[in-house]
Design an enzyme around this catalytic site. Structure first.
Site: not given
Length: 721
Positions: A404, A557-558, A585, A604, A608
């Protein structure tokens, strides 16, 4: 009071960064991206640890229905009972050459206490063995159950003087049960708990809510809420359910649901979801979904499904145990038939019992648990917490590590990246002026600018008359000039045109996804500053070291694609997944797995957790949320991504030790079982029951010493190569 709206709207890619509070304390999710991060407020559940390894109940594999506490309690009682059993055992006393004391009833101490050990300490193995037998999947439990059952029956036959057999295995039975209980206790402590992740997700919900009625407000349990209820969500409080804002405006921290690191403005008509936090103002919300219908419950289901799907792998020791079971059972049958045909039924019984008892070596029960125990200890010294045994075993097979981005490969906080001046202005003066204006703001962007000026040792002038301009930027008086800091919207409001040369520079910044702040003095553009989520120096080393080990590196990643591509290019990452929502994800992990790749996911945040659980190995950054850490099989105590390398190296080293120990344990059987069966009887070479038991103990010592060699493995992340 808002002060940085314009900072985060240089173009479409960063428009979502708008509307941040200058005066409010840092939000619960502050630190990720160029806005707010993923460090979550703990709320009423702070300090509550949902994972109690004394009460973990596993629902899959050989430990179905068994808790860590059960193995621990049975081990200590069995160990206490084993001492007198071993001491008063005639066979053990003969081996060591001492004479146990004799008194009325002393001869019955081993049989009586041995029976208690068999029925109490051996119960998990007997039940587990029966389950494996019914399922036609023999493993460790059936092998242990067979050995202790044969030893129990043979020992009672000897104690009762039936048939004149000398098969006193009470001491061997006691030690075998005690050591196997110890091994399984160690093993259970190393296993992760799926329920812990689900409990941590549930902890995101508040216990009570303020429901608005005609008579005012009333405090009710969240379970009492129904769709259509109107609730009051105060500043700093969590949403108790999904709903729509009907009154008020507030910045919401939705990082635990959306994965987006910045707070987002919510006003009447906007949807808000359970578990998110109103960071600055109170709002009234009409409930639209409760309980299992909420978005948070959907993530819970994803975690549960992913963890269930990843817990079906058979342990390495079970595969070895299955082989030994068939080997021992076959050898026992052949031994009995051959010796019976040779006309010696008593010898056939003695040889067969010896074969079946020593077929389950102590070493096999400790071969893997000892390696795991030492591995977890070594990992902990390097800041790596291994929660799941299979995570340690699988890490060596990983083909790709999926990181991430925010808070993992990056610091999760904005950093001044570039400075460009206009009309010959000085870069130093520009940064000093910006820092002077931003000095009174608590916003992460403001702190980044002030920090950059401080790191460069600049003399920052004093500013007065600080004010924020909602949606545009901030302003203050510096040395008699009106200095303003803001994004493109500030320029549009002031009808100021950015100099062409500066526009070319800032355009390149925005193309890579950077946030751009312009610095103006008395309405004239002096220059601009770019801010980006800072890439960790350690990330470059981690990516390069993983690739050197033949492991691909991917990033998810977003964030906008150009932001993701810029970070990926800087780190030389192999594959990028950008603009990905939480459910996606999980899907991206599945997509990689469908390509035939084994995936380790590093993240984290709560968003996730489904992906962490779905991956072959889930690795949570320790500074992340409780949910991420509960969902992962491995937790990194710090934020150093190089610790992933420690996990890879440890996995490979420990797996070698597991195989070495299993080879020794099974090799002992391959040699000792035929000798116990009497294949060399024609040459006068026979393995007596006592000698077989001694060799079994020797193999245990060898396995234990071999496992200790794992302590030589160096796991300092700072020394990765």
């Amino acid at each position: 009071m808002k002060d940085h709206t314009a900072h985060f709207a240089p173009h479409e890619a960063t428009a979502e960064h708008a509307e941040h509070s200058a005066t409010a304390a840092p939000t619960p999710a502050q630190a990720a991206g160029v806005g707010h991060g993923s460090h979550m407020e703990q709320g009423p559940h702070a300090g509550h640890n949902t994972h109690d390894d004394d009460h973990v109940v596993h629902t899959h594999g050989q430990h179905a229905g068994h808790s860590t506490a059960m193995f621990k309690n049975r081990f200590w009682l069995t160990l206490a009972l084993s001492v007198p059993v071993v001491y008063f055992s005639p066979m053990f006393a003969h081996l060591l050459g001492y004479m146990p004391p004799h008194f009325p009833g002393s001869a019955w101490i081993p049989p009586i206490l041995g029976t208690v050990i068999f029925l109490y300490g051996g119960q998990p193995f007997l039940r587990g063995g029966l389950h494996e037998l019914k399922a036609r999947r023999p493993g460790m439990m059936l092998l242990i159950g067979m050995a202790i059952s044969v030893a129990f029956v043979a020992s009672w036959v000897t104690s009762l003087g039936i048939g004149g057999f000398d098969l006193d295995f009470w001491w061997e039975l006691a030690l075998l049960v005690a050591i196997m209980l110890l091994g399984h206790w160690i093993e259970m402590r190393a296993l992760g708990s799926a329920q812990g992740a689900l409990d941590a997700l549930a902890a995101l919900l508040p216990d009570v809510a303020e429901r608005i009625t005609d008579a005012g407000t009333e405090t009710v349990s969240v379970s009492e809420l129904r769709a259509g209820d109107l609730v009051l969500v105060r500043s700093g409080a969590r949403m108790p359910a999904d709903g729509t804002v009907t009154e008020g405006r507030a910045e919401f921290d939705e990082s635990m649901i959306t994965g987006e690191s910045k707070t987002v403005p919510r006003s009447p008509g906007d949807t808000v979801v359970a578990g998110t936090v109103a960071t600055d103002n109170s709002v009234r919300v009409r409930i639209t979904a409760v309980g299992d219908d909420t978005a948070l419950a959907g993530i819970q289901r994803l975690v549960a499904e992913a963890q269930a799907s990843s817990s079906r792998a058979q342990a390495l020791a079970d595969r070895a145990a299955a082989f030994l079971f068939y080997f021992a059972a076959g050898a026992g049958v052949i031994t009995f038939i051959v010796w019976t045909l040779l006309g010696s039924v008593p010898e056939a019984v003695t040889r067969t019992v010896t074969v079946l008892v020593i077929a389950c070596p102590h070493a096999l029960g400790l071969a893997i648990p000892l390696v795991i125990a030492i591995s977890t200890e070594q990992a902990a010294r390097a800041g790596v917490l291994i929660k799941n045994r299979m995570a340690l075993e699988r890490m060596r097979t990983v083909d790709v590590v999926l990181f991430d981005k925010t808070g993992t490969l990056t610091k999760g906080e904005p950093e001044v990246r570039d400075i460009a001046e206009a009309d010959g202005g000085g870069r130093v003066e520009l940064l000093a002026l910006a820092a002077a204006v931003e000095a009174d703001s608590e916003h992460p962007v403001a702190r980044a600018i002030v920090r950059a000026a401080s790191e460069q040792g600049l003399s920052v002038p004093s500013a007065t008359g600080f004010s924020s301009m909602t949606g545009r930027g901030v302003s203050a008086q510096v040395d008699g000039r009106t200095v303003q800091v803001g994004g493109p919207s500030l320029l549009r409001e002031l009808a100021v045109t950015e100099p062409a040369e500066l526009a070319a520079t800032t355009g390149a910044w925005m193309d890579r996804g950077a946030a751009v702040l312009h610095v103006l003095a008395d309405g004239r553009v002096l220059g601009a500053v770019s801010l980006e989520d800072a890439v960790r120096t350690e990330s470059r080393q981690a990516v390069a070291a993983l690739q050197d080990r033949g492991i691909k590196v991917a990033m998810i990643t977003g964030d906008a694609r150009q932001v993701a591509q810029a970070v990926a290019a800087e780190l030389n990452i192999d594959e990028v997944f950008a603009e990905v929502l939480p459910a996606d994800k999980d899907k991206k992990v599945t997509e990689l797995q469908n390509r035939g790749l084994k995936v380790a996911m590093v993240g984290d945040g709560v968003n996730d957790s489904p992906a962490l659980a779905r991956a072959e190995v889930g690795i949570a950054i320790g500074a992340g949320t409780d949910v991420a850490m509960e969902s992962a099989g491995v937790v990194l105590a710090g934020n150093d991504p190089r610790a992933v390398l420690s996990m890879v190296d440890l996995s490979r080293a420990s797996y070698r030790k597991m195989w070495q120990n299993l080879v020794w344990a099974t090799g002992y059987n391959v040699i000792s079982v035929p000798l116990a069966a009497g294949v060399l009887a024609f040459a006068g070479i026979m393995l007596s029951p006592a000698a077989g038991a001694v060799l079994m103990s020797v193999s245990t010592i060898v396995v234990a010493l071999n496992a200790q060699l794992l302590r030589r493995v160096k796991l300092n992340p700072a020394q990765v190569r």
